[in-house]
Design a protein around this motif. Structure first.
Motif, PDB file in Angstrom:
ATOM      1  N   LEU A  93       4.427  11.003 -31.526  1.00 18.01           N
ATOM      2  CA  LEU A  93       3.268  10.181 -31.828  1.00 18.01           C
ATOM      3  C   LEU A  93       2.910  10.422 -33.289  1.00 18.01           C
ATOM      4  O   LEU A  93       2.574  11.548 -33.682  1.00 18.01           O
ATOM      5  CB  LEU A  93       2.123  10.603 -30.908  1.00 18.01           C
ATOM      6  CG  LEU A  93       0.956   9.652 -30.676  1.00 18.01           C
ATOM      7  CD1 LEU A  93       1.431   8.329 -30.093  1.00 18.01           C
ATOM      8  CD2 LEU A  93      -0.046  10.306 -29.739  1.00 18.01           C
ATOM      9  N   LEU A 105       0.595  12.915 -18.941  1.00 21.81           N
ATOM     10  CA  LEU A 105       1.909  13.577 -18.908  1.00 21.81           C
ATOM     11  C   LEU A 105       2.106  14.268 -17.568  1.00 21.81           C
ATOM     12  O   LEU A 105       1.152  14.719 -16.938  1.00 21.81           O
ATOM     13  CB  LEU A 105       2.003  14.603 -20.047  1.00 21.81           C
ATOM     14  CG  LEU A 105       1.862  14.056 -21.468  1.00 21.81           C
ATOM     15  CD1 LEU A 105       1.849  15.200 -22.472  1.00 21.81           C
ATOM     16  CD2 LEU A 105       3.005  13.096 -21.775  1.00 21.81           C
ATOM     17  N   ILE A 133      -3.048   9.220 -22.860  1.00 22.82           N
ATOM     18  CA  ILE A 133      -1.665   9.484 -22.426  1.00 22.82           C
ATOM     19  C   ILE A 133      -1.697  10.477 -21.291  1.00 22.82           C
ATOM     20  O   ILE A 133      -2.282  11.564 -21.408  1.00 22.82           O
ATOM     21  CB  ILE A 133      -0.831  10.041 -23.589  1.00 22.82           C
ATOM     22  CG1 ILE A 133      -0.803   9.028 -24.762  1.00 22.82           C
ATOM     23  CG2 ILE A 133       0.595  10.365 -23.138  1.00 22.82           C
ATOM     24  CD1 ILE A 133      -0.276   9.609 -26.042  1.00 22.82           C
ATOM     25  N   ILE A 168       2.777  19.711 -24.991  1.00 20.03           N
ATOM     26  CA  ILE A 168       2.666  18.932 -26.219  1.00 20.03           C
ATOM     27  C   ILE A 168       2.735  19.877 -27.411  1.00 20.03           C
ATOM     28  O   ILE A 168       2.433  21.068 -27.298  1.00 20.03           O
ATOM     29  CB  ILE A 168       1.366  18.110 -26.279  1.00 20.03           C
ATOM     30  CG1 ILE A 168       0.148  19.023 -26.504  1.00 20.03           C
ATOM     31  CG2 ILE A 168       1.186  17.253 -25.030  1.00 20.03           C
ATOM     32  CD1 ILE A 168      -1.102  18.275 -26.908  1.00 20.03           C
ATOM     33  N   ASP A 205       7.124  17.333 -24.181  1.00 22.08           N
ATOM     34  CA  ASP A 205       7.000  15.958 -23.703  1.00 22.08           C
ATOM     35  C   ASP A 205       6.424  15.051 -24.779  1.00 22.08           C
ATOM     36  O   ASP A 205       6.731  13.858 -24.819  1.00 22.08           O
ATOM     37  CB  ASP A 205       6.092  15.928 -22.465  1.00 22.08           C
ATOM     38  CG  ASP A 205       6.675  16.734 -21.325  1.00 22.08           C
ATOM     39  OD1 ASP A 205       7.569  16.222 -20.636  1.00 22.08           O
ATOM     40  OD2 ASP A 205       6.252  17.894 -21.145  1.00 22.08           O
ATOM     41  N   LEU A 206       5.582  15.612 -25.646  1.00 19.36           N
ATOM     42  CA  LEU A 206       4.930  14.818 -26.682  1.00 19.36           C
ATOM     43  C   LEU A 206       4.726  15.660 -27.929  1.00 19.36           C
ATOM     44  O   LEU A 206       4.151  16.743 -27.868  1.00 19.36           O
ATOM     45  CB  LEU A 206       3.567  14.327 -26.169  1.00 19.36           C
ATOM     46  CG  LEU A 206       2.737  13.457 -27.117  1.00 19.36           C
ATOM     47  CD1 LEU A 206       3.426  12.127 -27.384  1.00 19.36           C
ATOM     48  CD2 LEU A 206       1.341  13.230 -26.543  1.00 19.36           C
ATOM     49  N   HIS A 247       9.036  12.485 -26.916  1.00 17.47           N
ATOM     50  CA  HIS A 247       8.290  11.378 -27.531  1.00 17.47           C
ATOM     51  C   HIS A 247       7.577  11.925 -28.759  1.00 17.47           C
ATOM     52  O   HIS A 247       7.132  13.078 -28.758  1.00 17.47           O
ATOM     53  CB  HIS A 247       7.268  10.817 -26.535  1.00 17.47           C
ATOM     54  CG  HIS A 247       6.767   9.450 -26.899  1.00 17.47           C
ATOM     55  ND1 HIS A 247       7.247   8.296 -26.316  1.00 17.47           N
ATOM     56  CD2 HIS A 247       5.832   9.046 -27.797  1.00 17.47           C
ATOM     57  CE1 HIS A 247       6.634   7.248 -26.834  1.00 17.47           C
ATOM     58  NE2 HIS A 247       5.772   7.674 -27.740  1.00 17.47           N
ATOM     59  N   ARG A 253      10.919   6.044 -28.137  1.00 16.59           N
ATOM     60  CA  ARG A 253      10.354   7.390 -28.130  1.00 16.59           C
ATOM     61  C   ARG A 253       9.397   7.621 -29.296  1.00 16.59           C
ATOM     62  O   ARG A 253       8.850   8.717 -29.437  1.00 16.59           O
ATOM     63  CB  ARG A 253      11.475   8.429 -28.182  1.00 16.59           C
ATOM     64  CG  ARG A 253      12.420   8.387 -26.984  1.00 16.59           C
ATOM     65  CD  ARG A 253      13.657   9.221 -27.234  1.00 16.59           C
ATOM     66  NE  ARG A 253      14.415   8.686 -28.372  1.00 16.59           N
ATOM     67  CZ  ARG A 253      15.520   9.247 -28.871  1.00 16.59           C
ATOM     68  NH1 ARG A 253      15.975  10.366 -28.335  1.00 16.59           N
ATOM     69  NH2 ARG A 253      16.141   8.693 -29.896  1.00 16.59           N
TER      70      ARG A 253
END
Length: 278
Positions: A241, A278, A276, A168, A201-202, A239, A266
């Motif tokens: 956020l 992952l 979340i 992340i 990933d985030l 993705h 996404r």
């Protein structure tokens, strides 16, 4: 990696009926190595830090807190963190190096009499305080990369955190217009931000402003939500956020923001209490 969103508001907490669905606590993200483990790494210590106690099932916190910077909305949860303020707690607190001031002394400038009854050293348990420079280090089973990010009013870092399988990027305060207007007028897509977000990933990113607010308010140190989406696209983040919501951005206004980006699966608007894996 399990990601707990414990606080997603910026500047000041936002209590009240208009802020129930997305939450009013300020910046705090708690990370666990897997779904069966308690969180051991915490990013920022806003008022959302109070929620981490409930994730520990009555156990003391034994882990590391890493601060992006020392603004109030990222530190005000520290003296109210019940799982960390008890005799059997073990806490390492890390923050951007502050030059001649030591880490604890820098933190104490906002947490000591007459502004608060105790200093950081008054917290119970085994607490240690240390400064960080940009670079990569290990913390609680994670690999963390720190890079300096433009923001207003103090040295600010963004972080990339990996457990060896997932990654992340956490950039909750960011003023990219400090480096120029960029291609859309929302700020430059600069190497530090692109490097932190590359292929993650985030991406958890500051979305304090709307595009039509940038001209008047970007000087306070924040970008438009659209910049966060553009950064994710350019960096190849899977993705994004949108977090650090303006304190008067109501649930209905955040619903409207989510609806504007809804064609892209996404993009998600962060909500307090969200979990979340992952």
């Amino acid at each position: 990696m399990r990601v707990h969103l414990c606080g997603v508001r910026g500047s000041t907490p936002a209590p009240g009926a208009e802020f129930v669905r997305y939450g009013g606590h300020t910046s705090c993200v708690a990370l666990a190595l897997d779904g069966g483990s308690p969180p051991r790494l915490i990013l920022d210590a806003g008022t959302g830090l109070r929620r981490v106690t409930g994730l520990l099932g009555g156990a003391p916190f034994a882990g590391t807190i890493i601060l992006t910077h020392l603004h109030w909305d990222h530190v005000h949860g520290l003296p109210f963190f019940a799982a960390g303020d008890r005799p059997d707690a073990r806490v390492t607190l890390m923050l951007p190096e502050q030059g001649s001031a030591g880490a604890e002394e820098a933190l104490a400038r906002g947490m000591s009499p007459p502004h608060f009854p105790i200093r950081p050293s008054g917290l119970r348990g085994e607490w240690s305080f240390c400064g960080l420079e940009p670079g990569t280090f290990k913390a609680e089973g994670f690999t963390v990369e720190a890079r300096e990010i433009p923001h207003k009013g103090g040295r600010t870092f963004g972080y990339r955190v990996s457990d060896g399988h997932s990654a992340i990027a956490y950039i909750p305060d960011h003023c990219p217009t400090a480096l120029g207007p960029g291609p859309e007028g929302w700020g430059e897509y600069h190497p530090a931000a692109l490097g932190l977000a590359a292929g993650v990933d985030l991406l958890i990113h500051d979305s304090f402003l709307l595009p039509d607010e940038v001209a008047a308010e970007a000087s306070f140190g924040h970008p438009a939500a659209d910049y966060a989406v553009g950064l994710a696209q350019r960096a190849g983040a899977r993705h994004v956020l949108l977090t650090h919501h303006k304190p008067d951005r109501t649930d209905d206004a955040l619903d409207a923001l989510a609806a504007r980006f809804r064609p892209d699966p996404r993009v998600t608007v962060a909500a307090q209490g969200q979990l979340i894996d992952l």
